[in-house]
Design an enzyme around this catalytic site. Structure first.
Site, short mmCIF file in Angstrom:
data_model
loop_
_atom_site.label_atom_id
_atom_site.label_comp_id
_atom_site.label_asym_id
_atom_site.label_seq_id
_atom_site.Cartn_x
_atom_site.Cartn_y
_atom_site.Cartn_z
N GLU A 159 2.80 1.68 16.38
CA GLU A 159 2.41 0.72 17.43
C GLU A 159 3.52 0.48 18.44
OE1 GLU A 159 0.26 -2.87 17.18
OE2 GLU A 159 -1.03 -2.14 15.58
N TYR A 169 -5.98 -10.78 21.29
CA TYR A 169 -6.12 -9.40 20.79
C TYR A 169 -6.21 -8.44 21.96
CZ TYR A 169 -7.82 -5.28 18.31
OH TYR A 169 -7.94 -4.02 17.79
N TYR A 182 3.81 -7.95 17.20
CA TYR A 182 4.20 -7.13 16.03
C TYR A 182 5.01 -5.92 16.49
CZ TYR A 182 3.15 -3.44 12.49
OH TYR A 182 3.20 -2.39 11.60
N PHE A 236 0.83 -1.21 0.00
CA PHE A 236 0.00 0.00 0.00
C PHE A 236 0.87 1.26 0.00
CE2 PHE A 236 -2.07 3.02 3.14
CZ PHE A 236 -2.73 3.75 2.17
N ILE A 237 1.64 1.47 1.07
CA ILE A 237 2.48 2.68 1.12
C ILE A 237 3.56 2.60 0.04
CG2 ILE A 237 4.10 4.03 2.51
CD1 ILE A 237 2.58 3.23 5.00
N ASP A 263 -6.14 -3.88 22.32
CA ASP A 263 -6.09 -2.69 21.48
C ASP A 263 -5.29 -1.59 22.16
OD1 ASP A 263 -6.67 -1.24 19.24
OD2 ASP A 263 -8.85 -1.44 19.43
N ARG A 320 -7.34 -3.84 7.42
CA ARG A 320 -7.34 -2.79 8.45
C ARG A 320 -8.58 -1.90 8.30
NH1 ARG A 320 -1.15 -1.20 7.50
NH2 ARG A 320 -1.70 -2.07 5.48
P1 NAD Z 1 1.49 -3.69 3.04
O1 NAD Z 1 1.13 -5.00 3.62
O2 NAD Z 1 0.61 -3.13 1.99
O3 NAD Z 1 2.98 -3.73 2.49
C1 NAD Z 1 3.92 -4.72 2.84
C2 NAD Z 1 4.47 -5.31 1.56
O4 NAD Z 1 5.44 -6.31 1.90
C3 NAD Z 1 3.39 -6.02 0.72
O5 NAD Z 1 3.37 -5.54 -0.61
C4 NAD Z 1 3.82 -7.49 0.75
O6 NAD Z 1 3.53 -8.20 -0.46
C5 NAD Z 1 5.32 -7.36 0.96
N1 NAD Z 1 5.85 -8.61 1.49
C6 NAD Z 1 5.40 -9.30 2.57
N2 NAD Z 1 6.11 -10.42 2.72
C7 NAD Z 1 7.03 -10.44 1.72
C8 NAD Z 1 8.05 -11.34 1.35
N3 NAD Z 1 8.27 -12.48 2.05
N4 NAD Z 1 8.82 -11.06 0.28
C9 NAD Z 1 8.60 -9.93 -0.44
N5 NAD Z 1 7.63 -9.03 -0.14
C10 NAD Z 1 6.87 -9.28 0.93
O7 NAD Z 1 1.60 -2.66 4.26
P2 NAD Z 1 1.74 -1.08 4.27
O8 NAD Z 1 0.54 -0.52 4.92
O9 NAD Z 1 2.13 -0.58 2.94
O10 NAD Z 1 2.93 -0.92 5.29
C11 NAD Z 1 4.28 -0.74 4.86
C12 NAD Z 1 5.18 -0.67 6.07
O11 NAD Z 1 4.79 0.40 6.91
C13 NAD Z 1 5.16 -1.91 6.95
O12 NAD Z 1 6.45 -2.13 7.44
C14 NAD Z 1 4.22 -1.56 8.09
O13 NAD Z 1 4.53 -2.26 9.25
C15 NAD Z 1 4.49 -0.08 8.22
N6 NAD Z 1 3.35 0.68 8.74
C16 NAD Z 1 2.28 0.98 7.96
C17 NAD Z 1 1.25 1.74 8.48
C18 NAD Z 1 0.06 2.18 7.68
O14 NAD Z 1 -0.62 3.10 8.14
N7 NAD Z 1 -0.23 1.63 6.52
C19 NAD Z 1 1.31 2.17 9.79
C20 NAD Z 1 2.39 1.80 10.56
C21 NAD Z 1 3.41 1.07 10.03
C1 UGA Z 2 -2.58 -1.15 12.51
C2 UGA Z 2 -1.47 -2.13 12.31
O1 UGA Z 2 -0.95 -2.60 13.47
C3 UGA Z 2 -0.33 -1.61 11.51
O2 UGA Z 2 -0.59 -1.75 10.14
C4 UGA Z 2 0.06 -0.23 11.69
O3 UGA Z 2 1.22 -0.26 12.46
C5 UGA Z 2 -1.03 0.64 12.28
O4 UGA Z 2 -2.32 0.09 12.09
C6 UGA Z 2 -1.20 1.92 11.54
O5 UGA Z 2 -1.93 1.90 10.52
O6 UGA Z 2 -0.67 2.93 11.94
P1 UGA Z 2 -4.52 -0.61 14.16
O7 UGA Z 2 -4.63 0.87 14.06
O8 UGA Z 2 -4.98 -1.18 15.46
O9 UGA Z 2 -3.04 -1.09 13.86
O10 UGA Z 2 -5.31 -1.35 13.00
P2 UGA Z 2 -6.70 -1.18 12.29
O11 UGA Z 2 -7.09 -2.51 11.79
O12 UGA Z 2 -6.65 -0.11 11.28
O13 UGA Z 2 -7.70 -0.81 13.48
C7 UGA Z 2 -7.90 0.49 13.97
C8 UGA Z 2 -9.00 0.43 15.02
O14 UGA Z 2 -10.23 0.08 14.40
C9 UGA Z 2 -8.77 -0.61 16.12
O15 UGA Z 2 -9.28 -0.10 17.33
C10 UGA Z 2 -9.65 -1.78 15.69
O16 UGA Z 2 -10.07 -2.57 16.75
C11 UGA Z 2 -10.81 -1.06 15.03
N1 UGA Z 2 -11.54 -1.81 13.98
C12 UGA Z 2 -10.87 -2.44 12.99
C13 UGA Z 2 -12.93 -1.84 14.01
O17 UGA Z 2 -13.57 -1.29 14.93
N2 UGA Z 2 -13.60 -2.50 13.02
C14 UGA Z 2 -12.95 -3.13 12.01
O18 UGA Z 2 -13.64 -3.72 11.14
C15 UGA Z 2 -11.56 -3.10 11.98
#
Ligand code: NAD
Ligand code: UGA
Length: 352
Positions: free
Chosen positions: A120, A301, A154, A12-13, A303, A202
């Site tokens: 987190e 789980y 995690y 995604f990112i 939160d 998520r």
């Molecule tokens: P994402 O799951 O979309 O991206 C992770 C990518 O890693 C995926 O494309 C997946 O295919 C790849 N991957 C997983 N296992 C693999 C493997 N064995 N070999 C090769 N590729 C592999 O998640 P994201 O939301 O884009 O997050 C990116 C990073 O940012 C992560 O490290 C996540 O922990 C961190 N992060 C994201 C958020 C958020 O808000 N989206 C918040 C906090 C932290």
């Molecule tokens: C997630 C993941 O741990 C990581 O991808 C990342 O580090 C972090 O988000 C982030 O995006 O910054 P969390 O925020 O708990 O953590 O994940 P979500 O699934 O997005 O949940 C957010 C909140 O919504 C939580 O309180 C969860 O319990 C709630 N939720 C989630 C609902 O109420 N309904 C749903 O269907 C899904």
């Protein structure tokens, strides 16, 4: 122009970041799944490497890419709370062991590393103290829940990875920046679930799935926990600022988030329902259902109540978040409404 290797560039990112990076840099994209960056396949500045980074041959191959690189950005992770509950051992192996190997190659080859961690790692500070606390990269404690609440595995793995990145800076002169994103949302986040039971993305993608396919929106533990949501373009702008301001951010941990966009999850559901009704040609709304976290995700789980970033490091170089919550939701929701409810439209996930 630099040579940038992006591990997890198909996520995604990562996919949004790669679309930005190719405007200025040569980008090697490594991912097990490259579908989200398919639009970049013909771009002359990108090279695709479809690899499972856990494989020995993939590790050896990517070592060669790191040796040639100016910057490595590592986003690979299992990043979904359902995975922390269901496959905690795999979460540690991927998020810590495998990523540590990338860190070590960067240290050996003197390659600058931008390592993705997570908000987190701050853990349960807001919950424990009840304080109106902003998380600060250099002064906040990192407070994990009990071991049998294995949701925290995690954040614990990510925290140890951060400590090892820091330690390689001290002992082996690794140049590093650690990024802690705060609930980034937008187009192509996770996946859309047509039928409940097909998966648990998520929260933004989970609620989006419910709105599009008319199944209940689950408010876990009443939806009273809070998150500060960040528009994907604000996050990408922040990451670009980190890449460009090498000296300011070398050996620094940097929050990327938008403290003004904090809401309860119940309020998020309400706002998404209102925006969806406004944008959708269908516009019918599903029911909302309250459910416990254990019932929804399973045993183990727990939160985090609140996560609000202090963003002064990034604002000190001129970055500011530009998107309020309504704009953030509107951009994300309109993308999905176009794809799922307006046949023939092909919206650009990066809004260009
Ligand atoms: P994402 O799951 O979309 O991206 C992770 C990518 O890693 C995926 O494309 C997946 O295919 C790849 N991957 C997983 N296992 C693999 C493997 N064995 N070999 C090769 N590729 C592999 O998640 P994201 O939301 O884009 O997050 C990116 C990073 O940012 C992560 O490290 C996540 O922990 C961190 N992060 C994201 C958020 C958020 O808000 N989206 C918040 C906090 C932290
Ligand atoms: C997630 C993941 O741990 C990581 O991808 C990342 O580090 C972090 O988000 C982030 O995006 O910054 P969390 O925020 O708990 O953590 O994940 P979500 O699934 O997005 O949940 C957010 C909140 O919504 C939580 O309180 C969860 O319990 C709630 N939720 C989630 C609902 O109420 N309904 C749903 O269907 C899904």
């Amino acid at each position: 122009m630099s040579q940038v290797v992006v591990f997890g560039g198909g996520g995604f990112i990562g996919s949004h970041l790669c679309r930005r990076l190719v405007k200025k840099h040569d980008v090697e994209i490594i991912d097990i799944d490259l579908e989200k960056v398919e639009g970049l396949r013909e771009n002359e500045r990108t090279t695709f490497h479809e690899l499972d980074i856990r494989d020995a041959a993939a590790k050896e191959y990517s070592r060669g890419l790191i040796e040639e690189a100016d910057i490595v950005i590592d986003l690979i992770a299992y990043a979904n709370p359902q995975q922390y509950v269901d496959i905690p051992v795999d979460v540690v192996h991927l998020n810590y062991d495998t990523n540590l190997e990338i860190v070590e190659v960067c240290a050996e080859t003197d390659t600058r590393l931008i390592q993705f961690s997570t908000c987190e790692v701050y853990g349960k500070v807001g919950a424990r103290t009840g304080e109106d606390v902003e998380f600060d990269e250099d002064t906040s404690d990192l407070v994990m829940g009990p071991v049998d609440k294995h949701r925290w595995i995690y954040a614990t793995a990510k925290q140890l990875l951060e400590r090892m990145v820091h330690a390689h800076g001290l002992e082996n002169d690794l140049d590093w920046t650690i990024v802690r994103p705060f609930n980034v949302i937008g187009p192509q986040m996770d996946y859309i679930v047509e039928d409940p039971g097909e998966g648990t993305p998520r929260v933004f993608a989970s609620f989006m799935s419910s709105l599009l396919y008319n199944h209940p929106m689950h408010l876990i533990d009443g939806g009273q926990n809070r998150r500060a949501f960040t528009h994907i373009l604000d996050a990408v702008n922040g990451l670009e600022a980190i890449i460009e301001n090498y000296h300011e951010f070398n050996r620094e941990i940097v929050n990327v988030g938008n403290p003004s966009n904090e809401v309860t999850i119940a309020e998020l559901a309400n706002r998404m329902r209102a925006v969806y009704q406004d944008l959708s040609p269908d516009g019918s709304l599903p029911e909302t259902v309250e459910i416990s976290g254990t019932e929804f995700y399973g045993e183990g789980y727990e939160d985090g109540e609140r996560r609000v970033p202090n963003i002064s490091k990034l604002t000190s170089v001129g970055w500011e978040p530009e998107y309020d919550l309504d704009d953030t939701l509107r951009d994300g929701i309109s993308y999905y409404v176009d794809i799922h409810e307006r046949p023939g439209t092909t919206p650009d996930p990066s809004f260009e």
